[in-house]
Write a protein that holds these residues in place. Structure first.
Motif, PDB file in Angstrom:
ATOM      1  N   GLY A   1     106.744  67.820 -70.123  1.00 26.10           N
ATOM      2  CA  GLY A   1     106.869  68.310 -68.755  1.00 26.10           C
ATOM      3  C   GLY A   1     108.190  69.025 -68.538  1.00 26.10           C
ATOM      4  O   GLY A   1     108.986  69.228 -69.468  1.00 26.10           O
ATOM      5  N   GLN A   2     108.440  69.363 -67.259  1.00 26.39           N
ATOM      6  CA  GLN A   2     109.683  70.082 -66.936  1.00 26.39           C
ATOM      7  C   GLN A   2     110.916  69.241 -67.229  1.00 26.39           C
ATOM      8  O   GLN A   2     111.893  69.723 -67.798  1.00 26.39           O
ATOM      9  CB  GLN A   2     109.680  70.488 -65.468  1.00 26.39           C
ATOM     10  CG  GLN A   2     108.724  71.577 -65.122  1.00 26.39           C
ATOM     11  CD  GLN A   2     108.784  71.922 -63.641  1.00 26.39           C
ATOM     12  OE1 GLN A   2     109.360  71.186 -62.839  1.00 26.39           O
ATOM     13  NE2 GLN A   2     108.185  73.033 -63.285  1.00 26.39           N
ATOM     14  N   LEU A   3     110.860  67.976 -66.847  1.00 25.94           N
ATOM     15  CA  LEU A   3     112.014  67.097 -67.052  1.00 25.94           C
ATOM     16  C   LEU A   3     112.229  66.834 -68.541  1.00 25.94           C
ATOM     17  O   LEU A   3     113.371  66.857 -69.022  1.00 25.94           O
ATOM     18  CB  LEU A   3     111.809  65.781 -66.301  1.00 25.94           C
ATOM     19  CG  LEU A   3     112.981  64.812 -66.302  1.00 25.94           C
ATOM     20  CD1 LEU A   3     114.212  65.461 -65.677  1.00 25.94           C
ATOM     21  CD2 LEU A   3     112.623  63.539 -65.571  1.00 25.94           C
TER      22      LEU A   3
ATOM     23  N   ILE B   1     115.669  67.881 -70.625  1.00 22.21           N
ATOM     24  CA  ILE B   1     116.451  66.930 -71.416  1.00 22.21           C
ATOM     25  C   ILE B   1     116.520  67.385 -72.875  1.00 22.21           C
ATOM     26  O   ILE B   1     117.581  67.388 -73.495  1.00 22.21           O
ATOM     27  CB  ILE B   1     115.842  65.514 -71.321  1.00 22.21           C
ATOM     28  CG1 ILE B   1     115.919  65.007 -69.884  1.00 22.21           C
ATOM     29  CG2 ILE B   1     116.560  64.553 -72.253  1.00 22.21           C
ATOM     30  CD1 ILE B   1     115.087  63.766 -69.639  1.00 22.21           C
ATOM     31  N   GLY B   2     115.376  67.788 -73.416  1.00 25.99           N
ATOM     32  CA  GLY B   2     115.346  68.232 -74.806  1.00 25.99           C
ATOM     33  C   GLY B   2     116.216  69.448 -75.051  1.00 25.99           C
ATOM     34  O   GLY B   2     116.932  69.527 -76.046  1.00 25.99           O
ATOM     35  N   SER B   3     116.181  70.403 -74.121  1.00 29.53           N
ATOM     36  CA  SER B   3     116.999  71.606 -74.313  1.00 29.53           C
ATOM     37  C   SER B   3     118.482  71.306 -74.142  1.00 29.53           C
ATOM     38  O   SER B   3     119.328  71.985 -74.732  1.00 29.53           O
ATOM     39  CB  SER B   3     116.566  72.707 -73.354  1.00 29.53           C
ATOM     40  OG  SER B   3     116.746  72.292 -72.018  1.00 29.53           O
TER      41      SER B   3
ATOM     42  N   SER C   1     106.786  68.791 -79.808  1.00 34.16           N
ATOM     43  CA  SER C   1     106.446  67.444 -79.318  1.00 34.16           C
ATOM     44  C   SER C   1     107.644  66.496 -79.370  1.00 34.16           C
ATOM     45  O   SER C   1     107.609  65.433 -78.748  1.00 34.16           O
ATOM     46  CB  SER C   1     105.286  66.870 -80.134  1.00 34.16           C
ATOM     47  OG  SER C   1     105.656  66.756 -81.490  1.00 34.16           O
ATOM     48  N   SER C   2     108.709  66.872 -80.088  1.00 33.30           N
ATOM     49  CA  SER C   2     109.903  66.020 -80.104  1.00 33.30           C
ATOM     50  C   SER C   2     110.631  66.043 -78.761  1.00 33.30           C
ATOM     51  O   SER C   2     111.497  65.208 -78.524  1.00 33.30           O
ATOM     52  CB  SER C   2     110.854  66.459 -81.218  1.00 33.30           C
ATOM     53  OG  SER C   2     111.331  67.765 -80.979  1.00 33.30           O
ATOM     54  N   TYR C   3     110.286  66.959 -77.875  1.00 32.11           N
ATOM     55  CA  TYR C   3     110.872  67.012 -76.538  1.00 32.11           C
ATOM     56  C   TYR C   3     110.219  66.003 -75.588  1.00 32.11           C
ATOM     57  O   TYR C   3     110.686  65.830 -74.469  1.00 32.11           O
ATOM     58  CB  TYR C   3     110.709  68.405 -75.944  1.00 32.11           C
ATOM     59  CG  TYR C   3     111.741  69.435 -76.369  1.00 32.11           C
ATOM     60  CD1 TYR C   3     112.348  69.389 -77.597  1.00 32.11           C
ATOM     61  CD2 TYR C   3     112.099  70.445 -75.509  1.00 32.11           C
ATOM     62  CE1 TYR C   3     113.273  70.333 -77.979  1.00 32.11           C
ATOM     63  CE2 TYR C   3     113.028  71.399 -75.872  1.00 32.11           C
ATOM     64  CZ  TYR C   3     113.611  71.334 -77.103  1.00 32.11           C
ATOM     65  OH  TYR C   3     114.531  72.269 -77.475  1.00 32.11           O
ATOM     66  N   ASP C   4     109.139  65.353 -75.983  1.00 32.46           N
ATOM     67  CA  ASP C   4     108.418  64.422 -75.113  1.00 32.46           C
ATOM     68  C   ASP C   4     109.158  63.093 -75.089  1.00 32.46           C
ATOM     69  O   ASP C   4     109.094  62.311 -76.036  1.00 32.46           O
ATOM     70  CB  ASP C   4     106.985  64.242 -75.626  1.00 32.46           C
ATOM     71  CG  ASP C   4     106.162  63.375 -74.701  1.00 32.46           C
ATOM     72  OD1 ASP C   4     106.515  63.278 -73.507  1.00 32.46           O
ATOM     73  OD2 ASP C   4     105.172  62.801 -75.169  1.00 32.46           O
ATOM     74  N   PHE C   5     109.863  62.802 -73.962  1.00 29.10           N
ATOM     75  CA  PHE C   5     110.662  61.588 -73.864  1.00 29.10           C
ATOM     76  C   PHE C   5     109.945  60.465 -73.141  1.00 29.10           C
ATOM     77  O   PHE C   5     110.220  59.300 -73.378  1.00 29.10           O
ATOM     78  CB  PHE C   5     112.000  61.877 -73.156  1.00 29.10           C
ATOM     79  CG  PHE C   5     112.963  62.603 -74.030  1.00 29.10           C
ATOM     80  CD1 PHE C   5     113.719  61.919 -74.955  1.00 29.10           C
ATOM     81  CD2 PHE C   5     113.102  63.973 -73.947  1.00 29.10           C
ATOM     82  CE1 PHE C   5     114.604  62.584 -75.780  1.00 29.10           C
ATOM     83  CE2 PHE C   5     113.981  64.635 -74.766  1.00 29.10           C
ATOM     84  CZ  PHE C   5     114.731  63.951 -75.683  1.00 29.10           C
TER      85      PHE C   5
END
Length: 157
Positions: free
Chosen positions: A105-107, A111-113, A94-98
């Motif tokens: 999502g894909q975007l 960004i997270g990766s 969930s830390s990838y949720d910007f």
């Protein structure tokens, strides 16, 4: 066929029509003890015609380990457990949720990766702060998005 008996390298030929067990008994009856000799079979399960026995005495000088049954039990015990573990590993943190919508999502995943330097699947506070700062500075302006919706006609082909 021949049989190695005791310390001598080879004993004279034994009667050839005897099976393996009978040959070993015949060698023991002759006064010798067959040591470190195992039957040598070919790929069809027949005893090899030239060298019916193999000398395995070199294994006495080696340290033999059996790691397969001495190691601890694996963390994944069955195929279904493996598939479930792989599925859980594919779900992003969930830390990838910007964008804050509660879904990665894909975007968000892209960004997270990009900013996950230790590649552990989640962003630390410092990685997340660097990502927020880069987004504010125009990080996404370097990338062209939306080409998947346009089809093949406008991809520069």
């Amino acid at each position: 066929s021949r049989l190695v008996v005791s310390a001598e390298p080879r004993v004279g030929p034994l009667p050839s029509g005897l099976p393996d067990a009978a040959m070993a008994i015949a060698a023991l009856a002759a006064g010798g003890i067959a040591e470190n000799q195992v039957p040598n079979y070919d790929i069809f399960g027949h005893q090899h015609h030239r060298s019916p026995y193999k000398d395995k005495s070199h294994f006495l000088n080696q340290e033999i380990r059996h790691p397969k049954w001495l190691e601890p039990a694996p963390a994944v015990k069955s195929r279904s457990d493996l598939i479930q573990a792989r599925h859980r590993a594919r779900v992003p943190d969930s830390s990838y949720d910007f964008d804050g919508d509660g879904v990665v999502g894909q975007l968000d995943h892209f960004i997270g990766s990009c900013f996950d330097k230790d590649a552990d699947g989640s962003l630390t506070k410092s990685e997340r702060l660097r990502a927020k700062k880069a987004l504010d500075d125009g990080f996404l302006n370097k990338y062209v998005r939306g080409l998947d919706a346009t089809g093949d006609a406008y991809r520069g082909c």
